[in-house]
Design a protein around this motif. Structure first.
Motif, PDB file in Angstrom:
ATOM      1  N   PRO A  28       0.832  -1.214   0.000  1.00  0.00           N
ATOM      2  CA  PRO A  28       0.000   0.000   0.000  1.00  0.00           C
ATOM      3  C   PRO A  28       0.863   1.259   0.000  1.00  0.00           C
ATOM      4  O   PRO A  28       1.840   1.334   0.757  1.00  0.00           O
TER       5      PRO A  28
ATOM      6  N   MET B  27       0.902   5.855  -0.950  1.00  0.00           N
ATOM      7  CA  MET B  27       0.157   7.066  -1.294  1.00  0.00           C
ATOM      8  C   MET B  27       0.733   7.710  -2.550  1.00  0.00           C
ATOM      9  O   MET B  27       0.480   8.884  -2.828  1.00  0.00           O
TER      10      MET B  27
ATOM     11  N   HIS C  36       9.179   6.550  -4.996  1.00  0.00           N
ATOM     12  CA  HIS C  36      10.632   6.699  -5.110  1.00  0.00           C
ATOM     13  C   HIS C  36      11.260   5.334  -4.869  1.00  0.00           C
ATOM     14  O   HIS C  36      10.532   4.340  -4.661  1.00  0.00           O
TER      15      HIS C  36
ATOM     16  N   HIS D 117       9.914   3.061  -2.015  1.00  0.00           N
ATOM     17  CA  HIS D 117       8.709   2.284  -2.331  1.00  0.00           C
ATOM     18  C   HIS D 117       9.066   1.083  -3.220  1.00  0.00           C
ATOM     19  O   HIS D 117       8.551  -0.021  -3.025  1.00  0.00           O
TER      20      HIS D 117
ATOM     21  N   LEU E 272      10.176  -1.986  -1.574  1.00  0.00           N
ATOM     22  CA  LEU E 272       9.095  -2.826  -1.045  1.00  0.00           C
ATOM     23  C   LEU E 272       8.506  -3.677  -2.178  1.00  0.00           C
ATOM     24  O   LEU E 272       8.191  -4.853  -1.984  1.00  0.00           O
TER      25      LEU E 272
ATOM     26  N   TYR F 202       0.046  17.348  -0.729  1.00  0.00           N
ATOM     27  CA  TYR F 202       0.729  16.052  -0.872  1.00  0.00           C
ATOM     28  C   TYR F 202       0.988  15.809  -2.363  1.00  0.00           C
ATOM     29  O   TYR F 202       0.077  15.944  -3.186  1.00  0.00           O
TER      30      TYR F 202
ATOM     31  N   PHE G 114       5.707  -3.088   4.300  1.00  0.00           N
ATOM     32  CA  PHE G 114       5.719  -1.722   4.833  1.00  0.00           C
ATOM     33  C   PHE G 114       7.169  -1.322   5.084  1.00  0.00           C
ATOM     34  O   PHE G 114       8.045  -2.176   5.234  1.00  0.00           O
ATOM     35  N   GLY G 115       7.410  -0.003   5.155  1.00  0.00           N
ATOM     36  CA  GLY G 115       8.763   0.489   5.366  1.00  0.00           C
ATOM     37  C   GLY G 115       9.021   0.801   6.839  1.00  0.00           C
ATOM     38  O   GLY G 115       8.157   1.346   7.519  1.00  0.00           O
TER      39      GLY G 115
ATOM     40  N   LYS H 163      10.766   3.056   7.796  1.00  0.00           N
ATOM     41  CA  LYS H 163      10.834   4.519   7.971  1.00  0.00           C
ATOM     42  C   LYS H 163       9.660   4.973   8.838  1.00  0.00           C
ATOM     43  O   LYS H 163       9.805   5.818   9.709  1.00  0.00           O
ATOM     44  N   ASP H 164       8.496   4.378   8.563  1.00  0.00           N
ATOM     45  CA  ASP H 164       7.314   4.681   9.375  1.00  0.00           C
ATOM     46  C   ASP H 164       7.240   3.618  10.477  1.00  0.00           C
ATOM     47  O   ASP H 164       6.371   2.739  10.469  1.00  0.00           O
TER      48      ASP H 164
ATOM     49  N   PRO I  46      13.807  -2.346   5.310  1.00  0.00           N
ATOM     50  CA  PRO I  46      14.726  -1.288   5.773  1.00  0.00           C
ATOM     51  C   PRO I  46      14.515   0.055   5.071  1.00  0.00           C
ATOM     52  O   PRO I  46      14.009   0.095   3.956  1.00  0.00           O
ATOM     53  N   ILE I  47      14.937   1.124   5.760  1.00  0.00           N
ATOM     54  CA  ILE I  47      14.807   2.484   5.211  1.00  0.00           C
ATOM     55  C   ILE I  47      15.779   2.675   4.045  1.00  0.00           C
ATOM     56  O   ILE I  47      16.977   2.432   4.204  1.00  0.00           O
ATOM     57  N   LEU I  48      15.279   3.116   2.905  1.00  0.00           N
ATOM     58  CA  LEU I  48      16.179   3.492   1.811  1.00  0.00           C
ATOM     59  C   LEU I  48      16.528   4.970   1.929  1.00  0.00           C
ATOM     60  O   LEU I  48      15.646   5.782   2.237  1.00  0.00           O
TER      61      LEU I  48
ATOM     62  N   MET J 195      14.587   8.553   2.157  1.00  0.00           N
ATOM     63  CA  MET J 195      13.735   8.884   1.003  1.00  0.00           C
ATOM     64  C   MET J 195      12.306   9.067   1.476  1.00  0.00           C
ATOM     65  O   MET J 195      11.820   8.310   2.320  1.00  0.00           O
TER      66      MET J 195
HETATM   67  P1  AMP Z   1       3.759   6.282   1.731  1.00  0.00           P
HETATM   68  O1  AMP Z   1       3.466   6.334   0.271  1.00  0.00           O
HETATM   69  O2  AMP Z   1       4.597   7.400   2.218  1.00  0.00           O
HETATM   70  O3  AMP Z   1       2.533   6.028   2.556  1.00  0.00           O
HETATM   71  O4  AMP Z   1       4.670   5.004   1.919  1.00  0.00           O
HETATM   72  C1  AMP Z   1       4.246   3.735   1.483  1.00  0.00           C
HETATM   73  C2  AMP Z   1       5.152   2.703   2.093  1.00  0.00           C
HETATM   74  O5  AMP Z   1       6.491   2.928   1.674  1.00  0.00           O
HETATM   75  C3  AMP Z   1       5.145   2.768   3.623  1.00  0.00           C
HETATM   76  O6  AMP Z   1       5.128   1.448   4.141  1.00  0.00           O
HETATM   77  C4  AMP Z   1       6.429   3.484   3.916  1.00  0.00           C
HETATM   78  O7  AMP Z   1       6.970   3.149   5.186  1.00  0.00           O
HETATM   79  C5  AMP Z   1       7.324   2.961   2.804  1.00  0.00           C
HETATM   80  N1  AMP Z   1       8.457   3.864   2.605  1.00  0.00           N
HETATM   81  C6  AMP Z   1       8.407   5.210   2.471  1.00  0.00           C
HETATM   82  N2  AMP Z   1       9.653   5.719   2.390  1.00  0.00           N
HETATM   83  C7  AMP Z   1      10.504   4.678   2.495  1.00  0.00           C
HETATM   84  C8  AMP Z   1      11.937   4.554   2.493  1.00  0.00           C
HETATM   85  N3  AMP Z   1      12.732   5.614   2.388  1.00  0.00           N
HETATM   86  N4  AMP Z   1      12.466   3.315   2.624  1.00  0.00           N
HETATM   87  C9  AMP Z   1      11.667   2.228   2.740  1.00  0.00           C
HETATM   88  N5  AMP Z   1      10.312   2.277   2.746  1.00  0.00           N
HETATM   89  C10 AMP Z   1       9.746   3.483   2.629  1.00  0.00           C
END
Ligand code: AMP
Length: 281
Positions: free
Chosen positions: A28, A30, A34, A37, A40, A71, A146-147, A149-150, A174-176, A184
């Protein structure tokens, strides 16, 4: 890659895949995608026969109307990234499709939803649970990605799946980061050139703080991180908390837990950035 706009079409396509015994992985998002995402999506395609990505800017998780309005929305670019990544279905519903009537459900997650992001963005995690529970019910994936990062969001999703008795395996990836360390984020697109140059201070300071763990107390590290970042006039730390990675309760000393994570939110100008670092575990 098929782009789908309605729940009915989504269910039809995925039913056929499931009848052919295909495993379904789900990411999932939004949008404003980048490489974070896409990492994942990579994990999802590696571990499942079929990869479904949703792109939906969920209004119920925004407590700031200006944040929702600004956004970034970059659908064509998103689709161009997803196709070569091996995504099979992209679900792009409109707000009417996901919320034909207001969602009045209230989730009770307790402490994990009340601290940090929960305290500073009232209603945020309830909105996240509303949309992700709907998406999970429509996609019925085997695995969801899921990332980290959150970081707090992952804890919320795991608890939601447990409360609702869903049989979905939740993966935390892991966080990219950009080459200069900045995590990111779709919101990085909103940084001015000057702010973009300053923003890596967050990750740099967190990384530096790792080296002090053996000689500084938890309190001293919190003070160090907050002061180092606030010293830059463009930056304002909203919170920095060092917590048990499972309960998300603040810890007082390094011996209190085997899994310790520092979670930060910083305003860089008007742009709200989050990041985290694992001290232990
Ligand atoms: P978002 O579109 O911001 O809701 O993010 C969608 C998914 O991508 C969420 O599970 C985020 O945690 C993950 N995500 C966002 N940024 C990063 C990142 N830099 N590294 C890894 N996952 C990420």
């Amino acid at each position: 890659m098929k782009v789908i706009y309605t729940i009915a079409d989504l269910k039809d396509y995925l039913l056929k895949e499931k009848q052919n015994n295909k495993s379904i992985g789900f990411v999932p998002t939004m949008g404003a995608l980048h490489a974070g995402h896409i990492s994942l999506v990579d994990a999802c395609t590696r571990e499942n026969d079929i990869c479904v990505v949703s792109i939906f800017v969920n209004p119920t998780q925004f407590n700031d109307p200006n944040d929702l309005a600004t956004y970034p929305r970059t659908l064509d670019k998103d689709l161009a990234l997803l196709e070569p990544a091996g995504c099979d279905y992209v679900f792009v519903p409109g707000v009417e499709e996901m919320y034909p009537e207001p969602d009045t459900r209230i989730f009770r997650f307790g402490n994990i939803a009340e601290v940090m992001e929960g305290a500073h963005r009232p209603g945020h995690f309830n909105g996240v649970a509303q949309i992700v529970s709907k998406l999970f019910a429509f996609v019925e994936p085997d695995d969801a990605y899921f990332g980290e990062k959150d970081f707090q969001q992952v804890a919320i999703i795991r608890e939601m799946v447990r409360l609702l008795g869903m049989k979905i395996k939740i993966h935390a990836c892991p966080i990219l980061r950009e080459a200069d360390g900045l995590a990111m984020s779709s919101r990085n697109l909103r940084l001015s050139a000057e702010q973009r140059l300053k923003a890596p201070l967050i990750a740099r300071t967190l990384k530096e703080s790792l080296t002090f763990v053996s000689c500084k107390s938890v309190r001293e590290i919190i003070d160090y991180v907050v002061t180092a970042i606030n010293n830059d006039p463009v930056m304002r730390v909203e919170y920095y908390e060092i917590v048990d990675g499972n309960s998300l309760e603040s810890i007082g000393n390094w011996r209190e837990s085997d899994y310790i994570v520092g979670c930060i939110t910083v305003y860089c100008g008007e742009v709200r950035l989050i990041d985290n670092i694992t001290y232990k575990g």
